[in-house]
Design an enzyme around this catalytic site. Structure first.
Site, PDB file in Angstrom:
ATOM      1  N   GLU A  27       0.847  -1.200   0.000  1.00 23.91           N
ATOM      2  CA  GLU A  27       0.000   0.000   0.000  1.00 23.91           C
ATOM      3  C   GLU A  27       0.878   1.244   0.000  1.00 23.91           C
ATOM      4  O   GLU A  27       2.097   1.162   0.233  1.00 23.91           O
ATOM      5  CB  GLU A  27      -0.930   0.005   1.210  1.00 23.91           C
ATOM      6  N   PRO A  35      -1.206  -6.102 -11.589  1.00 20.73           N
ATOM      7  CA  PRO A  35      -2.403  -5.689 -12.319  1.00 20.73           C
ATOM      8  C   PRO A  35      -2.717  -4.210 -12.049  1.00 20.73           C
ATOM      9  O   PRO A  35      -2.316  -3.675 -11.008  1.00 20.73           O
ATOM     10  CB  PRO A  35      -3.503  -6.593 -11.774  1.00 20.73           C
ATOM     11  N   HIS A  45      -3.957   2.338   7.884  1.00 23.26           N
ATOM     12  CA  HIS A  45      -2.797   1.846   8.614  1.00 23.26           C
ATOM     13  C   HIS A  45      -1.851   2.958   9.041  1.00 23.26           C
ATOM     14  O   HIS A  45      -1.714   3.958   8.336  1.00 23.26           O
ATOM     15  CB  HIS A  45      -2.011   0.853   7.744  1.00 23.26           C
ATOM     16  N   ALA A  85      10.929  -4.425 -12.007  1.00 25.52           N
ATOM     17  CA  ALA A  85      11.746  -5.521 -11.464  1.00 25.52           C
ATOM     18  C   ALA A  85      11.258  -6.888 -11.928  1.00 25.52           C
ATOM     19  O   ALA A  85      11.878  -7.910 -11.631  1.00 25.52           O
ATOM     20  CB  ALA A  85      11.712  -5.459  -9.936  1.00 25.52           C
ATOM     21  N   LEU A 106       7.934  -2.191  -9.033  1.00 28.02           N
ATOM     22  CA  LEU A 106       7.705  -3.649  -9.029  1.00 28.02           C
ATOM     23  C   LEU A 106       7.619  -4.188 -10.452  1.00 28.02           C
ATOM     24  O   LEU A 106       8.164  -5.248 -10.765  1.00 28.02           O
ATOM     25  CB  LEU A 106       6.429  -3.976  -8.240  1.00 28.02           C
ATOM     26  N   ALA A 144       7.831  -8.032 -11.545  1.00 31.16           N
ATOM     27  CA  ALA A 144       6.613  -8.532 -10.901  1.00 31.16           C
ATOM     28  C   ALA A 144       5.404  -8.318 -11.803  1.00 31.16           C
ATOM     29  O   ALA A 144       5.403  -7.407 -12.629  1.00 31.16           O
ATOM     30  CB  ALA A 144       6.402  -7.806  -9.571  1.00 31.16           C
ATOM     31  N   ILE A 145       4.414  -9.173 -11.629  1.00 29.32           N
ATOM     32  CA  ILE A 145       3.149  -8.952 -12.341  1.00 29.32           C
ATOM     33  C   ILE A 145       2.303  -8.069 -11.438  1.00 29.32           C
ATOM     34  O   ILE A 145       1.981  -8.462 -10.306  1.00 29.32           O
ATOM     35  CB  ILE A 145       2.422 -10.284 -12.592  1.00 29.32           C
TER      36      ILE A 145
END
Ligand code: Q5B
Length: 610
Positions: A231, A301, A273, A296, A293, A298-299
């Site tokens: 987040e 969405p 948070h 790097a 991300l 990562a998937i």
């Protein structure tokens, strides 16, 4: 396989009520995967020595509460994990103590509001000692088929829906507890479920972060991909991206980042948070995390809704390249069901239970007690008194105003008769010996019997018998009583006599006969008996027990209730005597020798034993 926790995990919960309900939820999982209880001890000084009841399926287990962690670990050397369920003011110290304990390898902290400086300090200690600190603010850790730490995973049926009874191939790391459940569900629905899931907590400085857990998953041969939900705020997601991009990894990473909505919200607006507080643009923003991300490998969405598709796609690719074998569908019926609560099955009409007891007078199942259906507060509101409550509970009906007035006078008149009578004296002896009120009053109460105060029931019973079997035959009644019973209950007094009449009796008889319309066959019979007995001996008068018994029979009270009037009334007096003696700081009573006739042998030589 799993990370951090497994079938060997044995935990101590440090904390009170919230810890107990977590332990019960953990036991539901233990039952599902057929393992021994995970929680083996509690530490909570206010409840030291108690045994907490936890059901493992239908089997009731007792788990001991200790005053100190050291003692709990000494008696339970198998414990290797601690769960902190304390408030923020005590959580840091308890976590520190757990980290410093030899046997404890993992500490998970649910507490919210742990100061950031404390969180940093705890992390350093954990790292130094080579231990895992999860949280603060963490809902827990789940390892499918192995162990559940905390309430992560939710309800029992959810554990099944998420396939948590057996391991899959996806790891889950989230900040939020709620999202961890959702991510586990997505992995079960679109893939083959999880190996482990960790909620690291939403604070800015978690004891173990995304990178730490990614490394653990990367080393776990069974975890093929990880779903990470981050987040806005902080840099944990950027660090995860850096870790991923640094070298080839054995796991695939699917990520979702919450907080892109912050782009259209005012700067500095606070999210749920504690850690989700920084960054609109640049480092810390949801957008920067997503970009890092993706770059790097990562998937990620575009939206959270795209996670299902991404997980499914990765799962199919893993199947296609042979990394995992297709899952054999499991017959749900083979999974255990939690035994239902007895109240539930009765309500659903599935079982019939013979009641253990039957009551006909009161019911407390609503918002307040109801006496024969009448709410206690309404009786007060409508001007009823204690006599009416007695009528309802002892005679199952509301007395008329006239009847209530008689009952009230009976109670008032017999409430006390000075300190000399057996009951009061028993209570006074107890009070002077330092005995507490309930026990001292009980001491007086045990005196109520056939000679003192407890003749009301039998007086009522035999006067009524006399009315029926010996009308106009008092000598016949007395002869029958002498032969079959003994002294007539309700007749005779130790100090009252024709010359020293009992004014209580005089008043009651006069009130009932002259000021009420009550029919008094029993009382009339008792008065006729008195004429004959007192003519023989002037203390054989109708006494207070006899008068009460006769009038209460005429009022229609059940025979078994009659002594209750003396018991109830005299309790008022005995309590009074106990208070009186205590207020005077009375000393222990010891009988004086001159009050005792020592009818014993003179002192003599003890003979040799033969
Ligand atoms: N005789 C009450 O007796 C007492 C006789 C009787 C025929 C009788 C005695 C008795 C029945 C039980 C009863 C309630 C033990 C009393 C109360 C509350 C209290 C107390 C307070 C308060 C007293 C001497 C001779 C003997 C007996 C004969 C006695 N009673 N005959 N029917 N009912 N009553 N209890 O004075 O020929 O010499 O052998 O058992 O109703 O507890 O204030 O103190 O508010 O706290 O000790 O009022 O009457 O006499 O037993 O030595 O008997 O009279 O057979 O004849 P006493 P005893 P004999 S109200």
């Amino acid at each position: 396989m799993s990370i951090v926790i497994n079938k060997e995990t044995r935990a101590v919960i440090i904390g009170g009520a919230a810890g107990l309900s977590a332990a019960k939820k953990m036991a539901e999982f233990d039952f599902l995967v057929k393992r021994p209880l995970t929680v083996q001890a509690f530490v909570y000084p206010p409840e030291e020595g108690q045994q907490k009841e936890i059901f493992l399926g239908g089997e009731l287990k007792n788990v001991k509460v200790y005053s100190a962690l050291e003692k709990a670990l000494e008696e339970n050397p198998q414990i290797n994990t601690a769960l902190i369920y304390l408030g923020a003011s005590r959580a840091t110290q308890a976590t520190m103590e757990a980290l410093e304990s030899k046997n404890i390898q993992l500490v998970s902290v649910i507490t919210e509001g742990v100061p950031e400086k404390d969180a940093k300090k705890l992390r350093i200690v954990a790292e130094k000692k080579g231990k895992t600190l999860n949280g603060p603010s963490s809902i827990g850790i789940m390892s499918a088929g192995q162990c559940r730490l905390g309430v992560i995973g939710g309800e029992f049926k959810n554990l099944k829906l998420c396939n948590l009874y057996r391991p899959g191939s996806f790891g889950v790391i989230t900040k939020s507890g709620g999202l961890s459940n959702e991510a586990m569900w997505l992995c079960a629905q679109n893939g083959n479920g999880i190996t482990s899931a960790v909620a690291i907590g939403g604070d800015a400085y978690p004891g173990t972060d995304f990178v730490n857990y990614l490394e653990m998953f990367d080393k776990d041969p069974e975890t093929k991909a990880v779903v990470m939900i981050g987040e806005v705020g902080g840099t944990l997601e950027e660090e995860a991206a850096e870790w991923l991009g640094k070298e080839p990894r054995s796991i695939r990473l699917i990520a979702a980042i919450g907080g892109t909505c912050q782009e259209v919200l005012p700067q500095g607006m606070k999210f749920g948070h504690a850690g989700a507080k920084e960054g609109k643009k640049g480092t810390g923003s949801a957008r920067s995390k997503i970009n890092a991300l993706r770059e790097a490998g990562a998937i990620v969405p575009d939206t959270f809704g795209g996670l299902s598709k991404a997980i499914k796609q990765v799962y199919e690719e893993l199947l296609a390249d042979g990394s995992i074998a297709p899952e054999q569908p499991l017959d749900d019926a083979l999974l255990p069901e939690l035994p239902p609560k007895v109240q539930k099955v009765i309500k659903e009409g599935e079982v019939i239970v013979d009641p253990l007891i039957r009551t006909t007078i009161s019911d407390d199942r609503g918002e307040e007690p109801r006496y024969r259906g009448y709410a206690a507060s309404q009786l007060c509101e409508k001007g009823y008194g204690i006599e009416d409550v007695i009528g309802l509970l002892w005679n199952k009906k509301l007395p008329t105003r006239e009847e209530s007035e008689i009952v009230k006078r009976i109670i008032m008149i017999s409430a006390d008769h000075g300190p000399a009578v057996s009951g009061a004296y028993g209570t006074i002896l107890g009070a002077c010996a330092g005995i507490d009120m309930p026990q001292a009053v009980s001491a007086g109460m045990t005196m109520i019997g056939p000679r003192f105060g407890g003749a009301v029931t039998n007086a009522g019973k035999y006067f009524q018998m006399g009315v029926k079997d010996f009308p106009n035959d008092i000598p016949g009644f007395l002869a029958w009583m002498k032969k079959n019973v003994g002294p007539v209950p309700g007749i005779g007094h130790r100090v009252k006599s024709l010359r020293n009449p009992d004014q209580r009796v005089k008043y009651l008889v006069s009130y009932v006969k002259n000021e009420t319309s009550l029919r008094t066959p029993c009382l009339d019979f008792a008065l006729e008996v008195e004429k004959v007995t007192s003519a023989k001996k002037d203390n054989l008068i109708l006494n207070v027990d006899g008068t009460m018994g006769a009038i209460l029979m005429d009022l229609g009270f059940p025979i078994h209730s009659l002594n209750g009037f003396f018991v109830l009334a005299r309790t008022i007096g005995m309590i009074g005597h106990w208070i009186d003696q205590n207020e005077q700081n009375s000393r222990l009573i010891r009988l004086y020798d001159y009050l005792i006739n020592y009818a014993v042998e003179d002192e003599r030589e003890v003979p040799e034993k033969k």
